[in-house]
Design a protein around this motif. Structure first.
Motif, short mmCIF file in Angstrom:
data_model
loop_
_atom_site.label_atom_id
_atom_site.label_comp_id
_atom_site.label_asym_id
_atom_site.label_seq_id
_atom_site.Cartn_x
_atom_site.Cartn_y
_atom_site.Cartn_z
N LEU A 1 0.83 -1.24 0.07
CA LEU A 1 -0.14 -0.11 0.28
C LEU A 1 0.78 1.03 0.21
N ASN A 2 1.08 1.77 -1.08
CA ASN A 2 1.88 2.71 -1.26
C ASN A 2 1.08 4.29 -1.94
N LYS A 3 -0.69 4.27 -1.89
CA LYS A 3 -0.97 5.24 -2.31
C LYS A 3 -1.72 5.52 -1.21
N ILE A 4 -1.77 5.93 0.05
CA ILE A 4 -2.12 5.93 1.40
C ILE A 4 -0.80 7.49 1.86
N SER A 5 -1.02 7.90 2.83
CA SER A 5 -0.33 8.47 3.59
C SER A 5 -0.01 8.08 4.94
N LYS A 6 0.98 8.51 6.06
CA LYS A 6 1.18 8.15 7.00
C LYS A 6 0.89 8.11 7.74
N LEU A 7 0.10 9.01 8.05
CA LEU A 7 -0.90 9.42 8.83
C LEU A 7 -2.23 9.70 9.11
N LYS B 1 5.30 -3.94 7.29
CA LYS B 1 4.31 -3.63 5.65
C LYS B 1 2.96 -3.79 5.76
N VAL B 2 2.35 -2.76 5.27
CA VAL B 2 1.02 -3.13 4.91
C VAL B 2 0.93 -3.07 3.86
N TYR B 3 -0.49 -3.84 3.48
CA TYR B 3 -0.70 -3.91 1.62
C TYR B 3 -2.77 -4.14 1.57
N ASN B 4 -2.36 -4.07 0.35
CA ASN B 4 -3.58 -4.30 -0.23
C ASN B 4 -3.74 -4.65 -0.88
N CYS B 5 -5.48 -5.50 -0.76
CA CYS B 5 -5.84 -7.27 -1.57
C CYS B 5 -7.20 -5.93 -2.02
N ILE C 1 -7.55 -3.85 3.74
CA ILE C 1 -6.35 -3.28 4.09
C ILE C 1 -5.22 -3.64 5.22
N VAL C 2 -4.57 -4.90 5.24
CA VAL C 2 -3.82 -5.72 6.28
C VAL C 2 -2.57 -5.48 6.90
#
Length: 158
Positions: free
Chosen positions: A4-10, A38-42, A108-109
């Motif tokens: 998941l790269n398209k979401i800000s850390k905030l 790591k954070v992933y999008n499914c 999101i996991v």
């Protein structure tokens, strides 16, 4: 699963702040955990984990719903929702996954592995382990209730 790269850390911190699993963590500890894990999008119907996976990854569902299946079975064993987790058996004992998990919708996991856990500061590692234990205890209470309901529903009347 894709990182998941398209979401800000905030925004991720805001999501994590709503999850019961992280209630005992300080904001700084949540930030560090996000940095190290790591954070992933499914997408719907993508697998989060499979019984064929040979890893000790532990997944906390941050949003969405995940269906739990046994390999070869078509009927869901259950649904895991935001705040719940999967993969704890292989995470704790480094054994094969006991079930397959598939995204029912956009999910999101947060993924944690043993190496990452061991690299965390002692206090954060302790809080993480305590949250896993608390979540497992909640699952036991829930499943015990399900067994009681099943017993009452299907037991012969006396």
């Amino acid at each position: 699963m894709l990182p998941l790269n398209k979401i800000s850390k905030l925004k991720l911190l805001e999501i994590i702040g709503r999850i019961n699993f992280f209630k005992g963590f300080t904001i700084a500890q949540r930030e560090l955990l996000l940095q190290k894990s790591k954070v992933y999008n499914c997408k719907p119907n993508q697998f989060v984990q499979s019984e064929l996976d040979h890893n000790s990854h532990f997944y906390i569902v941050l949003s969405g719903e995940v269906e739990i299946l046994k390999q070869g079975g078509s009927q869901a064993l259950g649904v895991i929702k935001a705040g719940q987790f999967i993969g704890e058996g292989s995470f704790i004992k480094k054994r094969p996954k006991s079930a397959t998990a598939k995204a029912l919708n956009e999910v999101i996991v947060l993924c944690m592995d043993q190496d990452t856990l061991h690299g965390l500061p002692h206090a954060l590692k302790g809080k993480f382990k305590d949250a896993v234990i608390e979540g497992m205890a909640e699952r036991i209470v829930y499943l015990s209730g399900q067994i009681q309901d099943f017993h009452h529903k299907y037991s012969p009347e006396s």
